[in-house]
Design a protein around this motif. Sequence first.
Motif, PDB file in Angstrom:
ATOM      1  N   THR A  77      -0.214  11.833  -2.682  1.00 11.73           N
ATOM      2  CA  THR A  77      -1.489  11.677  -1.967  1.00 11.73           C
ATOM      3  C   THR A  77      -1.360  12.201  -0.543  1.00 11.73           C
ATOM      4  O   THR A  77      -1.904  13.256  -0.217  1.00 11.73           O
ATOM      5  N   ARG A  89      -0.417   0.227  14.749  1.00 11.48           N
ATOM      6  CA  ARG A  89      -1.332  -0.307  13.749  1.00 11.48           C
ATOM      7  C   ARG A  89      -1.519  -1.796  13.961  1.00 11.48           C
ATOM      8  O   ARG A  89      -0.553  -2.526  14.158  1.00 11.48           O
ATOM      9  N   ASP A 143      -3.838  -5.236   9.148  1.00  8.59           N
ATOM     10  CA  ASP A 143      -4.030  -4.187   8.136  1.00  8.59           C
ATOM     11  C   ASP A 143      -2.803  -4.114   7.217  1.00  8.59           C
ATOM     12  O   ASP A 143      -1.770  -3.586   7.604  1.00  8.59           O
ATOM     13  N   PRO A 144      -2.916  -4.667   6.000  1.00  7.52           N
ATOM     14  CA  PRO A 144      -1.734  -4.794   5.132  1.00  7.52           C
ATOM     15  C   PRO A 144      -1.214  -3.465   4.597  1.00  7.52           C
ATOM     16  O   PRO A 144      -1.944  -2.484   4.507  1.00  7.52           O
ATOM     17  N   ILE A 173       0.883  -1.009   1.663  1.00  8.96           N
ATOM     18  CA  ILE A 173       1.100  -0.838   0.226  1.00  8.96           C
ATOM     19  C   ILE A 173       2.611  -0.797  -0.031  1.00  8.96           C
ATOM     20  O   ILE A 173       3.360  -0.174   0.723  1.00  8.96           O
ATOM     21  N   HIS A 225       5.614   0.450  -2.425  1.00  9.47           N
ATOM     22  CA  HIS A 225       5.868   1.502  -3.416  1.00  9.47           C
ATOM     23  C   HIS A 225       7.085   1.148  -4.258  1.00  9.47           C
ATOM     24  O   HIS A 225       8.130   0.780  -3.710  1.00  9.47           O
ATOM     25  N   THR A 247      -1.935 -11.717  -1.552  1.00 13.69           N
ATOM     26  CA  THR A 247      -1.849 -10.600  -2.504  1.00 13.69           C
ATOM     27  C   THR A 247      -1.116  -9.420  -1.886  1.00 13.69           C
ATOM     28  O   THR A 247      -1.010  -9.309  -0.664  1.00 13.69           O
ATOM     29  N   ARG A 259       2.060   0.315  -5.744  1.00 20.22           N
ATOM     30  CA  ARG A 259       1.885   1.551  -6.519  1.00 20.22           C
ATOM     31  C   ARG A 259       3.201   2.276  -6.753  1.00 20.22           C
ATOM     32  O   ARG A 259       4.143   2.146  -5.972  1.00 20.22           O
ATOM     33  N   PRO A 273       2.566   2.812   4.830  1.00 17.90           N
ATOM     34  CA  PRO A 273       1.210   3.282   5.083  1.00 17.90           C
ATOM     35  C   PRO A 273       1.245   4.801   5.208  1.00 17.90           C
ATOM     36  O   PRO A 273       2.324   5.398   5.168  1.00 17.90           O
ATOM     37  N   SER A 274       0.096   5.422   5.362  1.00 14.80           N
ATOM     38  CA  SER A 274       0.098   6.853   5.642  1.00 14.80           C
ATOM     39  C   SER A 274       0.799   7.096   6.984  1.00 14.80           C
ATOM     40  O   SER A 274       0.720   6.275   7.890  1.00 14.80           O
ATOM     41  N   GLU A 329      -5.763   9.527  -0.031  1.00 11.69           N
ATOM     42  CA  GLU A 329      -5.043   8.314  -0.378  1.00 11.69           C
ATOM     43  C   GLU A 329      -5.431   7.767  -1.751  1.00 11.69           C
ATOM     44  O   GLU A 329      -6.528   8.017  -2.250  1.00 11.69           O
ATOM     45  N   SER A 330      -4.536   6.936  -2.279  1.00 16.59           N
ATOM     46  CA  SER A 330      -4.707   6.359  -3.618  1.00 16.59           C
ATOM     47  C   SER A 330      -5.977   5.524  -3.744  1.00 16.59           C
ATOM     48  O   SER A 330      -6.469   4.952  -2.776  1.00 16.59           O
ATOM     49  N   ILE A 360      -7.609   2.159  -4.630  1.00 13.58           N
ATOM     50  CA  ILE A 360      -7.104   0.778  -4.621  1.00 13.58           C
ATOM     51  C   ILE A 360      -8.049  -0.103  -5.435  1.00 13.58           C
ATOM     52  O   ILE A 360      -9.268  -0.073  -5.216  1.00 13.58           O
ATOM     53  N   ARG A 367     -10.873   0.793  -2.525  1.00 15.32           N
ATOM     54  CA  ARG A 367     -10.889   2.089  -1.823  1.00 15.32           C
ATOM     55  C   ARG A 367     -10.965   3.183  -2.887  1.00 15.32           C
ATOM     56  O   ARG A 367     -10.214   3.148  -3.854  1.00 15.32           O
ATOM     57  N   ALA A 385     -11.298  -3.354   1.247  1.00 16.75           N
ATOM     58  CA  ALA A 385      -9.971  -3.813   1.638  1.00 16.75           C
ATOM     59  C   ALA A 385      -9.885  -4.033   3.146  1.00 16.75           C
ATOM     60  O   ALA A 385     -10.498  -3.307   3.911  1.00 16.75           O
ATOM     61  N   PRO A 386      -9.109  -5.035   3.589  1.00 18.96           N
ATOM     62  CA  PRO A 386      -8.944  -5.255   5.020  1.00 18.96           C
ATOM     63  C   PRO A 386      -8.314  -4.005   5.632  1.00 18.96           C
ATOM     64  O   PRO A 386      -7.517  -3.338   4.994  1.00 18.96           O
TER      65      PRO A 386
HETATM   66  O1  TXA Z   1      -1.997   6.974  -1.152  1.00 19.09           O
HETATM   67  C1  TXA Z   1      -1.729   5.977  -0.472  1.00 19.09           C
HETATM   68  O2  TXA Z   1      -2.146   4.847  -0.788  1.00 19.09           O
HETATM   69  C2  TXA Z   1      -0.886   6.181   0.779  1.00 19.09           C
HETATM   70  C3  TXA Z   1       0.508   6.629   0.353  1.00 19.09           C
HETATM   71  C4  TXA Z   1       1.480   6.697   1.504  1.00 19.09           C
HETATM   72  O3  TXA Z   1       0.979   5.780  -0.664  1.00 19.09           O
HETATM   73  N1  TXA Z   1      -0.811   4.976   1.557  1.00 19.09           N
HETATM   74  C5  TXA Z   1      -1.867   4.514   2.277  1.00 19.09           C
HETATM   75  O4  TXA Z   1      -1.574   3.388   3.038  1.00 19.09           O
HETATM   76  O5  TXA Z   1      -2.960   5.022   2.267  1.00 19.09           O
HETATM   77  P1  TXA Z   1      -2.498   2.895   4.237  1.00 19.09           P
HETATM   78  O6  TXA Z   1      -1.705   1.845   4.913  1.00 19.09           O
HETATM   79  O7  TXA Z   1      -2.946   4.027   5.055  1.00 19.09           O
HETATM   80  O8  TXA Z   1      -3.693   2.184   3.530  1.00 19.09           O
HETATM   81  C6  TXA Z   1      -3.437   0.989   2.835  1.00 19.09           C
HETATM   82  C7  TXA Z   1      -4.675   0.160   2.700  1.00 19.09           C
HETATM   83  C8  TXA Z   1      -4.888  -0.843   3.805  1.00 19.09           C
HETATM   84  O9  TXA Z   1      -5.579  -0.325   4.887  1.00 19.09           O
HETATM   85  C9  TXA Z   1      -5.704  -1.918   3.110  1.00 19.09           C
HETATM   86  O10 TXA Z   1      -7.065  -1.559   3.222  1.00 19.09           O
HETATM   87  C10 TXA Z   1      -5.283  -1.793   1.652  1.00 19.09           C
HETATM   88  O11 TXA Z   1      -4.490  -0.667   1.547  1.00 19.09           O
HETATM   89  N2  TXA Z   1      -4.476  -2.947   1.225  1.00 19.09           N
HETATM   90  C11 TXA Z   1      -3.140  -3.117   1.298  1.00 19.09           C
HETATM   91  N3  TXA Z   1      -2.776  -4.316   0.830  1.00 19.09           N
HETATM   92  C12 TXA Z   1      -3.903  -4.945   0.438  1.00 19.09           C
HETATM   93  C13 TXA Z   1      -4.198  -6.223  -0.119  1.00 19.09           C
HETATM   94  N4  TXA Z   1      -3.241  -7.126  -0.372  1.00 19.09           N
HETATM   95  N5  TXA Z   1      -5.491  -6.521  -0.390  1.00 19.09           N
HETATM   96  C14 TXA Z   1      -6.462  -5.610  -0.140  1.00 19.09           C
HETATM   97  N6  TXA Z   1      -6.244  -4.393   0.406  1.00 19.09           N
HETATM   98  C15 TXA Z   1      -4.986  -4.068   0.689  1.00 19.09           C
END
Ligand code: TXA
Length: 326
Positions: free
Chosen positions: A36, A59, A63-64, A66, A68, A118, A122, A143-144, A180-181, A183, A195, A221-222
Amino acid sequence: HILISILHKKMSIINDINIAAKHIQEGNLVAFPTETVYGLGANALDPLAVAKIFEAKERPSFDPLIVHIGNLNQLEQLVKENDERIYKLAEKFWPGPLTIVLPKSDIIPDLVTSGLPTVGIRMPGNDIALDLIRTSNCPIAAPSANKFGRISPTTALHVKKQLPGVDYILDGGKTTVGIESTIIRLTDKGFQILRNGIITKEDLETIIPHDAKSKIESLSAPGMLKSHYSPRKKLLIADAKSSNTNLSKAGLISFSGELEKAYAKVIRVSDKKDLKDYAVNMFEAMHTFEDDNDIETIIAEPVEETGIGIAIMDRLRKAEFNWRED
Ligand code: TXA
Ligand code: MG
């Protein structure tokens, strides 16, 4: 000669992975490619290492992250639920751009999930990422790899531009999905999308039913703020009003080819009007115009909001948000 160069390439990649994995084990940060966008990774079970991610990205801690994984055994340690639907989804979409939010087990530090019960999990569809996770021998929170709120990175250079201080960057070339993935979370009735990404509601519905009961806005998502993915320059989605801007200093992110005429510079994201190409090339086009001194304003062509178009318009609206005048 070809064989030698292949061997050489393979060897240097293996070396890189070993150094990178050592950094992860020592609690340092490693940026790595996924399919992604590039991720900024740390050992997901080490709170001090995870804290460095928030610091490097600037950050907010609400903001939680992901987490891997490299195999399904890791999943069992990280989540409390043993729902068979997870395995059906995993079989179809993993490794790949799908994140599933599940009740977390106690071994995941609260910092990773911003205190939520939670965790988003991924298995990335990229060999370097999988190799890194397996060699590090731990799940990797990532995160990204951009500063908070800024444009997501689809090349190693994009990472360097925003995060020059990262301990180690694995270069896997340009990412193949580009956004991004997707969600999701599971409910009694099926799944809800938190997402949007290139795995669409329709794709997911081939495995489990969509639960349309609650409104998606309230579920978002938060950390999913109205402004995100934002260039340092003004970005507008093309409409009747945006044509009032000075087009001799505007760069167009073009999809259909129909708006190109008046613009100083044009980046065509697809030569066959394929939305997947828009996703792959969108962030790179934003980076290119952001770095171009001749360009003052970035104009992005909108697309119809169905299928992958939903995820594309989500990113464009958030990139535009701070710059909108009305
Ligand atoms: O494609 C992707 O998902 C990329 C690559 C690096 O894997 N990662 C990514 O992470 O986009 P990031 O941190 O930019 O976005 C992750 C988002 C958070 O902002 C939040 O909205 C959601 O994932 N998230 C994470 N944990 C969550 C949870 N327990 N409940 C709801 N939303 C969550
Ligand atoms: Mg991000």
